[in-house]
Design a protein around this motif. Structure first.
Motif, PDB file in Angstrom:
ATOM      1  N   PRO A  52       0.821  -1.217   0.000  1.00 23.46           N
ATOM      2  CA  PRO A  52       0.000   0.000   0.000  1.00 23.46           C
ATOM      3  C   PRO A  52       0.850   1.259   0.000  1.00 23.46           C
ATOM      4  CG  PRO A  52       0.132  -0.887   2.215  1.00 23.46           C
ATOM      5  CD  PRO A  52       0.834  -1.874   1.322  1.00 23.46           C
ATOM      6  N   LEU A  69      -7.930  -0.391  -4.484  1.00 20.00           N
ATOM      7  CA  LEU A  69      -6.650  -0.163  -3.821  1.00 20.00           C
ATOM      8  C   LEU A  69      -5.663   0.342  -4.863  1.00 20.00           C
ATOM      9  CD1 LEU A  69      -6.370  -3.519  -1.830  1.00 20.00           C
ATOM     10  CD2 LEU A  69      -7.057  -1.305  -0.908  1.00 20.00           C
ATOM     11  N   ILE A 282      -6.303  -0.784   6.896  1.00 18.20           N
ATOM     12  CA  ILE A 282      -5.334  -1.566   6.131  1.00 18.20           C
ATOM     13  C   ILE A 282      -4.080  -1.803   6.957  1.00 18.20           C
ATOM     14  CG2 ILE A 282      -3.760  -1.484   4.155  1.00 18.20           C
ATOM     15  CD1 ILE A 282      -5.940  -0.141   2.595  1.00 18.20           C
ATOM     16  N   VAL A 289      -1.667  -7.468   2.082  1.00 23.05           N
ATOM     17  CA  VAL A 289      -2.345  -6.531   2.972  1.00 23.05           C
ATOM     18  C   VAL A 289      -3.616  -7.175   3.504  1.00 23.05           C
ATOM     19  CG1 VAL A 289      -1.431  -4.450   1.869  1.00 23.05           C
ATOM     20  CG2 VAL A 289      -3.634  -5.373   1.122  1.00 23.05           C
ATOM     21  N   ILE A 291      -7.338  -6.180   5.099  1.00 21.23           N
ATOM     22  CA  ILE A 291      -8.314  -5.094   5.201  1.00 21.23           C
ATOM     23  C   ILE A 291      -9.346  -5.500   6.242  1.00 21.23           C
ATOM     24  CG2 ILE A 291      -9.946  -3.639   3.961  1.00 21.23           C
ATOM     25  CD1 ILE A 291      -8.492  -4.398   1.383  1.00 21.23           C
TER      26      ILE A 291
END
Length: 301
Positions: A52, A69, A282, A289, A291
């Protein structure tokens, strides 16, 4: 005697394992935390091979449960391979599709439009970040299609071009809420305040000491501007867990707050659900990742 010692050791190992499991399972977004509803975390979606952006990486979530994303594709053992948009469905907990983004290797910043349908992509240290030497690009968050280029470079944009913003008397940290009736601002003492420009009313949302960090406030305004969330994340060794606080965008009344366990590390922005009933956080996990969905209930601790 030997049997007694062996049994005692086995009991000690069992007790230690049970203590470790219980401690782990009660951490934020782990099984017992979800079962007991302690933090409000109810679900987690894992997205593989994705890194991210630091500040804003996830769009607001649509009524259909879908969001985007924006960050970097990760290839196993090869590191970053390029900027990418990942379309996800949070209701069905799945990834839909990935789209490469034509940005420079220094690309590191995204700003989403209030409706979540577009994003401004730029570099904080490079002026020719997009195609043809342009400073920034505007894309569709549905499929990554480039919608336009921006020539004027801004080091750290916070508000999507054309979206409502406070007038020039406020600092670059300020954002509007409640359909422009209030402004969320950082004052000279680094307190977070809500200001009603028409009558001069000022409400302190969080003092500098309560914020605990020295970074610019990481504010997330809900799509209808009725709620304001402040994310708090702390690098290095922690004495308090990451978390967030939520206020009413008009009155400044606190709606909810979450302080996570010490192992919980927020990696980027939060994103609102379309109905303001949930916040999505996140965090990184071994090249992927996670969420996490938090249901917003009054004064969750």
């Amino acid at each position: 005697m030997r049997h007694m010692i062996t049994a005692a050791l086995a009991l000690a190992v069992l007790a230690g394992g049970s203590y470790w499991f219980t401690s782990w399972a009660t951490n934020t977004c782990q099984p017992l935390d979800r079962l007991w509803g302690a933090s409000g975390c109810v679900d987690t979606l894992e997205v593989a091979n994705f890194s991210p952006l630091f500040r804003d990486t996830m769009s607001p979530v649509g009524a259909d449960g879908q969001a985007s994303l924006i960050g970097w594709q990760l290839e196993q053992n090869e590191g970053w391979s390029g900027p990418v948009l990942v379309r996800i469905d949070l209701d069905s907990r799945r990834e839909i599709e990935r789209f490469p983004l034509p940005m420079a290797q220094e690309f590191d910043h995204a700003v989403f439009s209030a409706d979540g349908q577009r994003a401004l992509l730029s570099c904080t240290t490079k002026r020719d970040c997009a195609e043809g030497g342009s400073a920034a690009a505007i894309i569709s968050t549905v499929d990554g299609t480039q919608l336009g280029l921006v020539d004027e470079w801004e080091a750290f944009p916070r508000i999507f071009p054309g979206d409502p913003r406070p007038d020039v008397t406020f600092t670059p940290f300020a954002m509007v809420a409640s359909q422009g009736r209030t402004v969320i601002e950082q004052d000279d003492a680094q307190n977070l305040v809500l200001i009603e420009p028409d009558d001069g009313r000022v409400v302190t949302l969080a003092t500098r000491e309560e914020r605990s960090d020295v970074f610019a406030p990481r504010l997330v305004i809900s799509p209808d501007q009725s709620r304001v969330a402040l994310m708090s994340s702390f690098p290095g060794r922690k004495v308090v867990g990451d978390g967030f606080r939520i206020w009413d965008g008009l009155t400044g009344a606190e709606i909810a707050s979450v302080t996570a366990s010490l192992d919980y590390a927020i990696s980027s922005n939060a994103a609102w659900s379309w109905d303001n009933a949930a916040i999505f956080n996140i965090r990184k996990s071994n090249g992927n990742v996670l969420i996490d969905k938090f249901v917003i209930s009054p004064q969750v601790q």
